[in-house]
Design a protein around this motif. Sequence first.
Motif, short mmCIF file in Angstrom:
data_model
loop_
_atom_site.label_atom_id
_atom_site.label_comp_id
_atom_site.label_asym_id
_atom_site.label_seq_id
_atom_site.Cartn_x
_atom_site.Cartn_y
_atom_site.Cartn_z
N THR A 87 6.51 10.25 -10.05
CA THR A 87 6.05 8.87 -9.92
C THR A 87 6.63 8.01 -11.03
O THR A 87 7.03 6.86 -10.82
CB THR A 87 4.52 8.80 -9.95
N THR A 96 -1.00 3.25 -5.85
CA THR A 96 -0.43 4.60 -5.81
C THR A 96 -1.39 5.57 -6.49
O THR A 96 -2.02 5.24 -7.48
CB THR A 96 0.92 4.61 -6.55
N CYS A 97 -1.47 6.78 -5.94
CA CYS A 97 -2.26 7.84 -6.57
C CYS A 97 -1.28 8.87 -7.15
O CYS A 97 -0.66 9.62 -6.41
CB CYS A 97 -3.19 8.50 -5.56
N PRO A 98 -1.14 8.92 -8.48
CA PRO A 98 -0.13 9.80 -9.08
C PRO A 98 -0.67 11.15 -9.52
O PRO A 98 -0.12 11.77 -10.43
CB PRO A 98 0.30 8.98 -10.30
N GLU A 102 -3.91 12.69 -0.10
CA GLU A 102 -3.58 13.57 -1.22
C GLU A 102 -3.81 15.06 -0.96
O GLU A 102 -3.33 15.89 -1.72
CB GLU A 102 -4.39 13.15 -2.46
N THR A 119 2.24 -1.93 -6.47
CA THR A 119 1.66 -0.96 -5.56
C THR A 119 0.14 -1.10 -5.61
O THR A 119 -0.46 -1.14 -6.67
CB THR A 119 2.04 0.48 -5.93
N VAL A 124 6.59 4.62 0.67
CA VAL A 124 6.51 3.34 -0.03
C VAL A 124 7.69 3.10 -0.96
O VAL A 124 8.17 1.97 -1.11
CB VAL A 124 5.17 3.23 -0.79
N TRP A 125 8.21 4.17 -1.59
CA TRP A 125 9.28 3.96 -2.57
C TRP A 125 10.58 3.53 -1.90
O TRP A 125 11.38 2.80 -2.49
CB TRP A 125 9.47 5.22 -3.42
N SER A 156 0.84 -1.20 0.00
CA SER A 156 0.00 0.00 0.00
C SER A 156 0.87 1.25 0.00
O SER A 156 2.03 1.22 0.42
CB SER A 156 -0.94 0.01 1.21
N ASP A 157 0.29 2.36 -0.47
CA ASP A 157 1.00 3.64 -0.55
C ASP A 157 0.16 4.69 0.16
O ASP A 157 -0.86 5.13 -0.36
CB ASP A 157 1.22 4.01 -2.02
N LEU A 168 3.11 -1.02 -11.48
CA LEU A 168 2.58 0.20 -10.87
C LEU A 168 1.06 0.12 -10.85
O LEU A 168 0.40 0.29 -11.88
CB LEU A 168 3.04 1.43 -11.66
N VAL A 178 -2.34 1.87 -9.85
CA VAL A 178 -2.72 3.26 -9.64
C VAL A 178 -4.23 3.38 -9.41
O VAL A 178 -5.01 2.51 -9.79
CB VAL A 178 -2.33 4.16 -10.85
#
Length: 312
Positions: free
Chosen positions: A82, A71-73, A109, A68, A51-52, A35-36, A99, A101
């Motif tokens: 990202t 992830t919300c980019p 956010e 992931t 997370v990274w 999770s991110d 990835l 998303v």
Amino acid sequence: MRIGYFLSCEEYTPAQLIEQARKAQDAGFKSLWISDHFHPWNDEQGQSPFVWSIIGALSQVVSIPVTTAVTCPIMRIHPAITAQAAATSAVLHDGRFVLGVGTGEALNEHILGDRWPFADERLEMLEEAVEVMRELWRGDFVTHHGKHYTVDQARIYTLPAKPPKVYVSAFGPKALEVAARIGDGYVSTMPDGDLVRRFRDMGGGDKPVQGGFKGCWAPTEDQGVETAHRLWANSGVPGELSQVLPSPRHFEQASQLVTPEMTRESVVCGPDPAGHAQQLQAFEKAGFDEVYIANMGSHYEELIDMYRREFL
């Protein structure tokens, strides 16, 4: 159906996440979700490492794929950044990084003070963000002036042999259409065969479909319910609240709507593998290609050992 293990950054320290990943691979789990989050869902969960950094560390201790989830980019981290993070992760994992998303939650956010967009706008932003990332993964200089994002003469130099796959999380009909059209795969946390069929019918075809759920191993079912309710009652918060509430304190307030009995009915708790078998079968029947299990609480080693014996 492949079975993977889900690393919850909201609840565990970096060292615990690395330990779980190593034990999961040794037990026979085929892949990892992670999770991110910037915040945990509530203060009781108590963690939220970057997370990274964890994904980089995972590359040194496991050789199974990592995705992931998700992830919300679109806001907290610009899609160009990202894209660089995902490219480096794919290099570190020898191309085994995916990835995942989605359109995110205000919980994570909103932190830079930006307005939290409506769902349709976030979906539009996600589509443009994926476009930007894929442009950058081609390895050329990119200048992009879109509706939501600007990129000025940017180039990613450290690239994997093939661009990372992008799997898209979606629930509603508009999001499913976008996921089917732009995604290399689909991510969901509900064993809903109708969602899978709609994704495939809308253009998803035979693209991979990943799902996941949480369980709480404990010596007894009652102990498991207590732990799951204390740590993850937010999972039962209804409607769109999970997308719009901005802080762990608000989730703690909203979670008062969720009773322990509701948690007992929705979460597999205790040492009995039968409930996990039912969950796995539900995802398999719904047409999922992969399913990931996360543990709630301190007994993650026991849950991993149970899966080693019963399912892997």
